[in-house]
Motif scaffolding. Structure first.
Motif, PDB file in Angstrom:
ATOM      1  N   ASN A 180       0.894  -1.060   0.400  1.00  0.00           N
ATOM      2  CA  ASN A 180      -0.406   0.232  -0.425  1.00  0.00           C
ATOM      3  C   ASN A 180       0.774   0.953   0.151  1.00  0.00           C
ATOM      4  N   VAL A 181       2.148   0.902  -0.035  1.00  0.00           N
ATOM      5  CA  VAL A 181       2.920   2.510  -0.205  1.00  0.00           C
ATOM      6  C   VAL A 181       3.693   2.295  -1.200  1.00  0.00           C
ATOM      7  N   SER A 182       4.286   3.739  -1.882  1.00  0.00           N
ATOM      8  CA  SER A 182       5.253   3.296  -3.317  1.00  0.00           C
ATOM      9  C   SER A 182       6.640   2.827  -2.497  1.00  0.00           C
ATOM     10  N   LYS A 183       7.206   2.431  -3.846  1.00  0.00           N
ATOM     11  CA  LYS A 183       8.934   2.873  -3.350  1.00  0.00           C
ATOM     12  C   LYS A 183       9.589   3.965  -4.005  1.00  0.00           C
ATOM     13  N   TYR A 184       9.916   4.668  -2.554  1.00  0.00           N
ATOM     14  CA  TYR A 184      10.874   5.739  -3.266  1.00  0.00           C
ATOM     15  C   TYR A 184      11.801   5.954  -3.590  1.00  0.00           C
ATOM     16  N   GLN A 185      11.978   5.010  -4.312  1.00  0.00           N
ATOM     17  CA  GLN A 185      13.508   4.837  -5.429  1.00  0.00           C
ATOM     18  C   GLN A 185      14.173   6.786  -5.430  1.00  0.00           C
ATOM     19  N   ASN A 186      13.114   7.250  -6.075  1.00  0.00           N
ATOM     20  CA  ASN A 186      13.766   8.540  -6.638  1.00  0.00           C
ATOM     21  C   ASN A 186      13.889   9.721  -5.548  1.00  0.00           C
ATOM     22  N   VAL A 187      12.985   9.660  -4.577  1.00  0.00           N
ATOM     23  CA  VAL A 187      13.123  10.932  -4.053  1.00  0.00           C
ATOM     24  C   VAL A 187      13.983  10.409  -2.942  1.00  0.00           C
ATOM     25  N   ILE A 188      15.218  11.889  -2.476  1.00  0.00           N
ATOM     26  CA  ILE A 188      16.227  12.011  -1.643  1.00  0.00           C
ATOM     27  C   ILE A 188      14.739  11.857  -0.392  1.00  0.00           C
ATOM     28  N   GLU A 189      16.071  11.467   0.625  1.00  0.00           N
ATOM     29  CA  GLU A 189      15.435  11.215   1.792  1.00  0.00           C
ATOM     30  C   GLU A 189      15.040  12.131   2.299  1.00  0.00           C
ATOM     31  N   GLY A 190      14.938  12.085   3.345  1.00  0.00           N
ATOM     32  CA  GLY A 190      14.354  14.058   4.168  1.00  0.00           C
ATOM     33  C   GLY A 190      13.325  14.935   3.608  1.00  0.00           C
ATOM     34  N   LEU A 191      13.104  15.883   4.690  1.00  0.00           N
ATOM     35  CA  LEU A 191      11.380  16.883   3.867  1.00  0.00           C
ATOM     36  C   LEU A 191      11.970  18.174   4.494  1.00  0.00           C
ATOM     37  N   PHE A 192      12.357  19.109   3.473  1.00  0.00           N
ATOM     38  CA  PHE A 192      12.488  20.464   3.485  1.00  0.00           C
ATOM     39  C   PHE A 192      11.377  20.981   4.124  1.00  0.00           C
ATOM     40  N   ILE A 193      11.026  22.112   4.841  1.00  0.00           N
ATOM     41  CA  ILE A 193      10.045  22.422   5.406  1.00  0.00           C
ATOM     42  C   ILE A 193      10.978  23.984   5.636  1.00  0.00           C
ATOM     43  N   ALA A 194       9.772  24.958   4.933  1.00  0.00           N
ATOM     44  CA  ALA A 194      10.069  26.417   4.899  1.00  0.00           C
ATOM     45  C   ALA A 194       9.329  27.428   4.865  1.00  0.00           C
ATOM     46  N   PRO A 195       9.301  28.604   5.597  1.00  0.00           N
ATOM     47  CA  PRO A 195       8.124  29.058   5.578  1.00  0.00           C
ATOM     48  C   PRO A 195       8.348  29.861   4.242  1.00  0.00           C
ATOM     49  N   SER A 196       6.677  30.178   3.814  1.00  0.00           N
ATOM     50  CA  SER A 196       5.826  30.817   2.428  1.00  0.00           C
ATOM     51  C   SER A 196       7.078  31.697   1.889  1.00  0.00           C
ATOM     52  N   HIS A 197       6.545  32.463   3.171  1.00  0.00           N
ATOM     53  CA  HIS A 197       7.703  33.753   2.796  1.00  0.00           C
ATOM     54  C   HIS A 197       9.161  34.023   1.467  1.00  0.00           C
ATOM     55  N   LEU A 198       9.387  32.958   1.954  1.00  0.00           N
ATOM     56  CA  LEU A 198      11.008  32.942   1.764  1.00  0.00           C
ATOM     57  C   LEU A 198      11.363  32.171   0.911  1.00  0.00           C
ATOM     58  N   SER A 199      10.132  30.657   0.139  1.00  0.00           N
ATOM     59  CA  SER A 199      10.082  30.062  -0.837  1.00  0.00           C
ATOM     60  C   SER A 199       9.227  30.096  -2.543  1.00  0.00           C
ATOM     61  N   VAL A 200      10.163  30.634  -3.547  1.00  0.00           N
ATOM     62  CA  VAL A 200       9.241  31.120  -4.465  1.00  0.00           C
ATOM     63  C   VAL A 200       8.242  30.261  -4.853  1.00  0.00           C
TER      64      VAL A 200
END
Length: 252
Positions: A180-200
């Motif tokens: 029930n979960v894809s194998k994320y072979q192409n996604v670099i591990e770790g999630l980046f979280i940024a305030p929207s006003h600092l992210s284009v």
């Protein structure tokens, strides 16, 4: 490297206000790293042309009479519409930019899915489906060009507690490939979280989420039509299930 920027429109509701809220959208924009530089320059140029000093957000385009000031408060209604059109034109000018989004029908989620019991579960399941489509897109690109293409995910911050939950969910998805979960072979591990006003990218994702939410919530496709050419499709041109995922599946 492909960058998936994610923002939301609407709020994932609990069962008590699901009917009132109606829909929840996670809007995603996939931007190749080399295009990000160009979009950043476009955003800076457009904001300067309209005298905008600050963040661009979907809700700032609404009338703000009697409300707190926003970076768009000095613009007339006509100028705001022209600004939004310019931003959508900039986003869709690059063929490599793709939109992937999830539209959750909140009442149907609770009615048809016994395992969904709260707002967090709607958000998390929408996030899972959005990142899965990102993985599928990376696989398609890899096959097309003959070598592996990788990507990272960047989300708007939602508050410390919610951000921690999302980081843990992301880590679980990355390491829990199965039926029930894809194998994320192409996604670099770790999630980046940024305030929207600092992210284009997140500012553009917010505009995408707003346009899609408006289409489903109010039946108004004026803004959706301005971005539709950038929505990911199947090889036969099908949007639903590829660039826009309707959750839960059904006839709604």
């Amino acid at each position: 490297m492909q960058l998936l920027f994610i923002d939301e429109s609407g709020t994932a509701p609990n069962p008590g206000n699901a009917t009132e809220v109606g829909f929840f959208v996670l809007g995603g924009v996939v931007i190749p790293e080399e295009v990000w530089v160009k979009l950043a320059a476009d955003l800076k140029r457009i904001k300067a042309a309209y005298g905008v000093d600050g963040e661009i957000k979907w809700r700032y385009f609404a009338g703000d009479k009697g409300k707190r000031q926003t970076p768009l408060s000095h613009l007339s209604g006509e100028q705001k519409e022209a600004l939004r059109t310019e931003l959508y034109k900039a986003l869709t000018a690059y063929k490599a930019v793709k939109i992937i989004s999830v539209v959750a029908n909140a009442p149907a989620c609770y009615q048809n899915r016994g395992y969904i019991t709260c707002a967090d579960e709607i958000y998390w399941l929408a996030y899972k489906q959005l990142t899965e489509r990102f993985q599928y897109m990376l696989q398609d690109l890899s096959r097309m060009i003959g070598h592996s293409v990788h990507g990272i995910v960047v989300c708007d911050n939602r508050g410390a507690q919610d951000d921690d939950k999302l980081r843990n969910l992301h880590a679980t998805l990355m390491s829990s490939a199965g039926e029930n979960v894809s194998k994320y072979q192409n996604v670099i591990e770790g999630l980046f979280i940024a305030p929207s006003h600092l992210s284009v990218g997140i500012q553009f994702a917010d505009l995408v989420a707003g346009a899609i939410f408006r289409k489903f919530k109010a039946g108004d496709d004026r803004f959706y039509n301005q971005i539709s050419q950038a929505i990911r499709t199947s090889s036969t041109g099908q949007i639903f299930g590829y660039g826009i995922v309707k959750f839960p599946k059904g006839t709604w």
